[in-house]
Design a protein around this motif. Structure first.
Motif, short mmCIF file in Angstrom:
data_model
loop_
_atom_site.label_atom_id
_atom_site.label_comp_id
_atom_site.label_asym_id
_atom_site.label_seq_id
_atom_site.Cartn_x
_atom_site.Cartn_y
_atom_site.Cartn_z
N ARG A 361 0.83 -1.20 0.00
CA ARG A 361 0.00 0.00 0.00
C ARG A 361 0.87 1.25 0.00
O ARG A 361 0.62 2.20 -0.76
N ARG A 362 1.92 1.24 0.83
CA ARG A 362 2.80 2.40 0.90
C ARG A 362 3.58 2.60 -0.40
O ARG A 362 3.93 3.73 -0.76
N ALA A 363 3.83 1.50 -1.14
CA ALA A 363 4.52 1.60 -2.43
C ALA A 363 3.60 2.05 -3.55
O ALA A 363 4.07 2.33 -4.66
N GLY A 364 2.28 2.09 -3.29
CA GLY A 364 1.33 2.51 -4.32
C GLY A 364 0.88 1.39 -5.22
O GLY A 364 0.34 1.64 -6.30
N TRP A 365 1.05 0.14 -4.80
CA TRP A 365 0.68 -1.00 -5.63
C TRP A 365 -0.75 -1.46 -5.37
O TRP A 365 -1.36 -2.06 -6.25
N VAL A 366 -1.26 -1.22 -4.18
CA VAL A 366 -2.62 -1.64 -3.84
C VAL A 366 -3.30 -0.55 -3.01
O VAL A 366 -2.62 0.31 -2.42
N GLU A 367 -4.61 -0.63 -2.98
CA GLU A 367 -5.41 0.17 -2.07
C GLU A 367 -6.25 -0.76 -1.23
O GLU A 367 -6.68 -1.82 -1.71
N VAL A 368 -6.49 -0.39 0.03
CA VAL A 368 -7.37 -1.15 0.90
C VAL A 368 -8.67 -0.37 1.00
O VAL A 368 -8.69 0.78 1.47
N VAL A 369 -9.75 -0.98 0.52
CA VAL A 369 -11.05 -0.32 0.49
C VAL A 369 -11.93 -0.94 1.58
O VAL A 369 -12.10 -2.16 1.63
N ASP A 370 -12.47 -0.10 2.44
CA ASP A 370 -13.37 -0.57 3.50
C ASP A 370 -14.80 -0.25 3.11
O ASP A 370 -15.13 0.90 2.77
N ASP A 371 -15.66 -1.26 3.13
CA ASP A 371 -17.07 -1.05 2.88
C ASP A 371 -17.88 -1.95 3.80
O ASP A 371 -17.32 -2.58 4.72
N ALA A 372 -19.18 -2.03 3.56
CA ALA A 372 -20.05 -2.80 4.45
C ALA A 372 -19.66 -4.27 4.52
O ALA A 372 -19.90 -4.94 5.53
N GLY A 373 -19.06 -4.78 3.45
CA GLY A 373 -18.69 -6.19 3.42
C GLY A 373 -17.34 -6.49 4.02
O GLY A 373 -16.89 -7.63 4.01
#
Length: 401
Positions: A361-373
């Motif tokens: 995430r810090r390298a910009g390769w992924v994002e962590v998305v928080d939602d209802a699931g």
């Protein structure tokens, strides 16, 4: 790099174990039919094709009907939601051949009124009259193999059409009443071709397709390109340019209103490829035709590669199966992770997995998305360029957890 040349979406990546045929089955809602015929072999192509001047479409349609009978397709299928004629070059069947082939399928299985029925087509096979007849036969989506708008590049690829023919094909498709179509382009061609990738993207956008697929060129050994490379006559594009062209496509197409919804695919809102999206969700599907793969959710099977061998088996009322293998639990885990990371829908992850990928995430390769699931891990374009290694790392972490 991980993107590679155009591949069958149903190609096996699992290394799964061979097992005997399994009894029973499930109700399939997706069907892939491999049409092997081509006018010539492209320089990069290692697919199972049959180069024919005169396409035996009568024989092909009859053989498809026999395979449906032998494999009892009508008994194991529900109402199909997608039908995909891939290849090869399915448009080589012509208007009559496509109609006969779809009729042969409909004799055995039905599809819903709103089913997505896709035909892969090359520009030289497209005219308004032919497209209108394809539509009358049930085709409602075209995937057009443009590959480039540069005549030098097209000649090097051994494509039959030229740049003018590509644009004409799109106009003719519209005149024939086809609204939903996708354009295929190949990037990362050799440096010596001096291809203007930005110009190709702009010309594709100007044609206003609903969908665009992009594939990075790779060298496969048993191809003309592979032989040129082995003799030192051709070099792959450097990784830096591969990455630069991929990221340029992402930015350019997003700015033009396309959603980058899968590593190699872009769509206008509401025009994601429904058939291929089923593959990426791991949904079972039937595979018919020479070399076609199918998947029942646990076992993958494939047909004999060569058209003649496939047709000969059917002529003796024999299942043309070439092989079958069952996914192990390890294979299933690897596929779940890999397929999940391919699309913008992402992969559901646990709290401990979020911590594991924090460096990504810090390298910009992924994002962590928080939602209802819960939390989902979604690759960025920079992450998609590292998809294989990221998926392998997360799979190994999950297997130890």
């Amino acid at each position: 790099m991980t993107l590679g040349q155009p591949r069958d979406p149903h190609e096996d990546r699992s290394g799964a174990q061979h097992v005997p045929p399994q009894p029973g089955g499930r109700r399939y809602e997706h069907l892939y039919l491999h049409v092997p015929f081509c006018a010539r072999r492209c320089s990069y192509c290692d697919f199972a094709i049959a180069v024919r001047r005169d396409v035996p479409w009568h024989q092909f349609a009859q053989a498809v009907s026999r395979e449906c009978e032998i494999r009892r397709v009508g008994e194991c299928s529900g109402m199909l939601r997608t039908v995909y004629l891939g290849g090869g070059t399915p448009s080589r069947l012509g208007a009559d051949g496509v109609a006969a082939t779809l009729h042969a399928l409909r004799d055995h299985v039905a599809w819903t009124d709103d089913a997505e029925v896709t035909l892969e087509a090359n520009p030289e096979d497209i005219s308004a009259d032919v497209v209108a007849r394809w539509r009358a036969a049930g085709v409602n989506r075209l995937s057009i193999g443009i590959q480039s708008f540069d005549d030098l590049v097209l000649s090097w690829m051994h494509r039959v059409h030229d740049a003018a023919g590509a644009a004409t094909a799109v106009r003719e498709a519209r005149r024939g009443g086809m609204v939903d179509f996708s354009l295929d382009l190949i990037f990362a061609t050799p440096d010596r071709l001096a291809r203007d990738w930005a110009a190709d993207l702009e010309r594709a956008i100007a044609l206003e397709p609903a969908h665009i697929s992009l594939y990075g060129l790779t060298v496969e050994p048993q191809t003309p390109l592979g032989r040129w490379h082995a003799r030192g006559q051709e070099q792959e594009a450097p990784e830096e340019r591969y990455e630069r062209e991929f990221l340029l496509a992402h930015e350019t197409l997003r700015a033009a209103g396309y959603e980058h919804y899968e590593v190699s695919n872009f769509a206008r809102p509401g025009h994601r490829a429904r058939h291929n999206s089923a593959y990426w969700r791991g949904v079972p599907y039937l595979g018919l035709g020479p070399s076609a793969h199918g998947f029942d959710g646990r076992t993958r099977r494939w047909n004999r590669d060569a058209f003649t061998a496939w047709e000969r088996a059917l002529g003796t009322l024999t299942d043309p199966i070439g092989g079958e293998e069952m996914l192990t639990s390890e294979n299933q885990l690897a596929e779940q992770v890999y397929l999940g990371l391919r699309t913008v829908d992402g992969l559901a992850v646990s709290t401990v997995e979020v911590a594991h990928v924090d460096a990504w995430r810090r390298a910009g390769w992924v994002e962590v998305v928080d939602d209802a699931g819960g939390a989902r891990l979604v690759c960025t374009p920079h992450g998609w360029l590292r998809l294989d290694s990221l998926a392998a790392d997360l799979t190994a972490f999950r297997s130890r957890s």
